[in-house]
Scaffold this motif. Structure first.
Motif, PDB file in Angstrom:
ATOM      1  N   TRP A 123       0.865  -1.163   0.000  1.00 22.84           N
ATOM      2  CA  TRP A 123       0.000   0.000   0.000  1.00 22.84           C
ATOM      3  C   TRP A 123       0.903   1.215   0.000  1.00 22.84           C
ATOM      4  CZ3 TRP A 123      -4.942  -0.416  -0.955  1.00 22.84           C
ATOM      5  CH2 TRP A 123      -5.618  -1.594  -0.629  1.00 22.84           C
ATOM      6  N   GLU A 159      -3.129   1.012  -4.055  1.00 18.78           N
ATOM      7  CA  GLU A 159      -2.689  -0.379  -4.151  1.00 18.78           C
ATOM      8  C   GLU A 159      -1.524  -0.522  -5.125  1.00 18.78           C
ATOM      9  OE1 GLU A 159      -4.810  -4.677  -5.028  1.00 18.78           O
ATOM     10  OE2 GLU A 159      -5.745  -2.839  -5.734  1.00 18.78           O
ATOM     11  N   MET A 194      -8.386  -0.442   2.068  1.00 21.61           N
ATOM     12  CA  MET A 194      -7.308  -1.226   2.691  1.00 21.61           C
ATOM     13  C   MET A 194      -7.865  -2.413   3.477  1.00 21.61           C
ATOM     14  SD  MET A 194      -4.842   1.774   4.183  1.00 21.61           S
ATOM     15  CE  MET A 194      -3.598   0.638   4.763  1.00 21.61           C
ATOM     16  N   SER A 224      -3.524  -4.140   7.469  1.00 23.00           N
ATOM     17  CA  SER A 224      -2.750  -2.996   6.975  1.00 23.00           C
ATOM     18  C   SER A 224      -3.226  -1.697   7.618  1.00 23.00           C
ATOM     19  CB  SER A 224      -2.837  -2.905   5.456  1.00 23.00           C
ATOM     20  OG  SER A 224      -2.237  -4.029   4.868  1.00 23.00           O
TER      21      SER A 224
END
Length: 171
Positions: free
Chosen positions: A82, A104, A138, A142
């Protein structure tokens, strides 16, 4: 060709530090200051976060030597990342995390191929600079890594940040 015959160069998109219009209203109007924006990477597999300023110009360690495409299959079997754009702003109490957006990215080092949508990365950076919080895309682990990083980096900035950021990161 003499100087009189050369076509005039157009002023394009300029990335600079500090205020370009400090004290005057001439050259530099419409320029973009990235002084308070930082790129943070989250390695999904390793669950670690790190800043790499090279990402400002797509020259980070993660991106170096990789040919990126918009086809996810080109980087199959690669490592997920990320890229988080974080913008700092100031209020009367002090600095805080004003804009946080996530993009991404997949990198397959063996194939030297990667997946990212450059337009999405640019748009998300712009939205971060406009003080938006966009981390709903997300995964939960993460988000937890991001929340822990922001809090450990500067707890006071974390406390001054918006309730939306705290809610989005499930804190």
């Amino acid at each position: 060709m003499s100087n009189n015959e050369k076509p005039k160069q157009k002023v394009g998109f300029t990335i600079i530090k500090d205020d370009p219009t400090d004290g005057h209203k001439g050259y530099g109007i419409g320029s973009l200051s990235l002084e308070n924006v930082s790129p943070l990477f989250i390695d999904v597999a390793e669950q670690e976060a790190f800043i790499d300023i090279g990402a400002m110009h797509a020259r980070s360690e993660v991106e170096r030597g990789i040919k990126f495409t918009t086809n996810r299959e080109d980087s199959a079997g690669g490592k997920d990342y990320w890229l988080i754009w974080i913008t700092i702003d100031f209020n009367p109490e002090g600095p805080y995390y004003a804009g946080v957006t996530a993009c991404e990215m997949v990198v397959n080092r063996e194939k030297r191929r990667g997946y990212k949508i450059l337009a999405d990365h640019v748009n998300r950076m712009d939205k971060s600079m406009k003080r938006r919080i966009l981390v709903d895309n997300m995964d939960a682990p993460s988000k937890r890594v991001l929340a822990e990083y922001l809090h450990s980096h500067n707890a006071e900035m974390w406390q001054r940040s918006s309730e939306q950021l705290h809610t989005e990161l499930d804190v």
